[in-house]
Design a protein around this motif. Structure first.
Motif, PDB file in Angstrom:
ATOM      1  N   PRO A 147       0.009  -3.428   4.426  1.00  0.00           N
ATOM      2  CA  PRO A 147      -0.016  -1.976   4.624  1.00  0.00           C
ATOM      3  C   PRO A 147       1.338  -1.315   4.450  1.00  0.00           C
ATOM      4  O   PRO A 147       1.423  -0.123   4.151  1.00  0.00           O
ATOM      5  CB  PRO A 147      -0.536  -1.827   6.057  1.00  0.00           C
ATOM      6  CG  PRO A 147      -0.204  -3.128   6.718  1.00  0.00           C
ATOM      7  CD  PRO A 147      -0.300  -4.173   5.658  1.00  0.00           C
ATOM      8  N   GLU A 203       0.807  -1.214   0.000  1.00  0.00           N
ATOM      9  CA  GLU A 203       0.000   0.000   0.000  1.00  0.00           C
ATOM     10  C   GLU A 203       0.841   1.266   0.000  1.00  0.00           C
ATOM     11  O   GLU A 203       0.299   2.361  -0.166  1.00  0.00           O
ATOM     12  CB  GLU A 203      -0.933   0.007   1.212  1.00  0.00           C
ATOM     13  CG  GLU A 203      -2.097  -0.951   1.095  1.00  0.00           C
ATOM     14  CD  GLU A 203      -3.187  -0.446   0.171  1.00  0.00           C
ATOM     15  OE1 GLU A 203      -4.220   0.017   0.665  1.00  0.00           O
ATOM     16  OE2 GLU A 203      -2.985  -0.516  -1.071  1.00  0.00           O
ATOM     17  N   ILE A 220      -3.014  -7.667   0.187  1.00  0.00           N
ATOM     18  CA  ILE A 220      -2.412  -6.349   0.436  1.00  0.00           C
ATOM     19  C   ILE A 220      -1.633  -6.378   1.741  1.00  0.00           C
ATOM     20  O   ILE A 220      -2.061  -6.987   2.722  1.00  0.00           O
ATOM     21  CB  ILE A 220      -3.512  -5.262   0.535  1.00  0.00           C
ATOM     22  CG1 ILE A 220      -4.391  -5.274  -0.719  1.00  0.00           C
ATOM     23  CG2 ILE A 220      -2.901  -3.881   0.755  1.00  0.00           C
ATOM     24  CD1 ILE A 220      -5.732  -4.597  -0.517  1.00  0.00           C
TER      25      ILE A 220
END
Length: 254
Positions: free
Chosen positions: A190, A148, A188
């Motif tokens: 972070p 991300e 994903i």
């Protein structure tokens, strides 16, 4: 201590042979003149042999005179593995009179990391092997995890995820569809080094998982929320389910 003439003669002969052998091995023709690589992709051999030469020169007793007999295969192998990220193992052998042979085993990608528009292969320890073409990663059957934070620097050899995260990536793409019938649309993290994985499902839900905890246990809690705590209308409005805190579950509806 007394030696008989016979024993003394044998001792002197042995010392003479050892001396002659040592002198021969330190002769100019036994200098390392060639480093050859075997195994792996041939187009990459030059990188491995260059690193081997750097290691030899760094540990040579005399500049420009690396003797084959004085080469430490283990030390050269360690230098190569530490400095060439795509090499898993290398066996270094001395071949008389003047050649060093590298038997290379390349790392095998077990997942891919997406950073912005770029794609990187990851090894079993979660370290970057190399940058790859996006189409190669997308065409594989391996998990692709998106960072991300696309501004984070990524380079070969960099550890971006832990082995726990690597294990979770491989588990969740199998267990979530098989046990709950929920498809995985995206994986994903972070940030690099985070011990959690966020899973975007085909339904549009976001599932927040702790890589340090047992995945089947987390999925059982998730199943309870979806099947029993929420109505069919609630499931349509479900935004995320957070399972990162042991013994607790948080979720939000849109």
């Amino acid at each position: 201590m007394k030696f008989g003439l016979g024993k003394l003669s044998v001792l002197l002969s042995t010392l003479a042979v050892l001396g002659a052998t040592s002198a021969a091995l330190f002769a100019p023709q036994f200098r390392v003149r060639d480093v050859r690589a075997e195994g792996g992709r041939t187009e990459r051999h030059s990188l491995a042999t260059e690193r081997a030469w750097e290691s030899l020169r760094a540990h040579a007793m005399f500049a420009g005179a690396v003797r084959l007999i004085r080469v430490s295969p283990d030390r050269v192998a360690e230098d190569i593995v530490q400095n060439v990220p795509w090499i898993e193992t290398v066996e270094v052998r001395r071949r008389l009179p003047s050649t060093l042979v590298l038997n290379i085993q390349e790392k095998v990608p077990l997942a891919f990391l997406q950073v912005g528009e770029r794609m990187y292969a990851l090894d079993s320890r979660g370290s970057v092997i190399e940058e790859v073409r996006p189409e190669d990663a997308l065409g594989s059957q391996l998990p692709i995890v998106r960072n991300e934070r696309p501004s984070e620097a990524v380079a070969p050899g960099t550890a971006v995820v832990s082995t726990a995260v690597m294990d979770l990536l491989h588990e969740v793409v199998v267990l979530l569809p098989d046990r709950l019938g929920v498809g995985v649309a995206a994986l994903i993290i972070p940030a690099a080094g985070a011990e959690e994985v966020h899973v975007r499902t085909d339904e549009g839900w976001l599932l927040l998982l702790d890589a340090k905890r047992n995945l089947p246990d987390q999925l059982r809690v998730f199943e309870h929320v979806v099947a029993e705590a929420l109505t069919s209308e609630d499931r349509k409005r479900l935004e995320y389910v957070d399972l990162r805190v042991a013994g607790k579950v948080f979720y939000r509806l849109r």
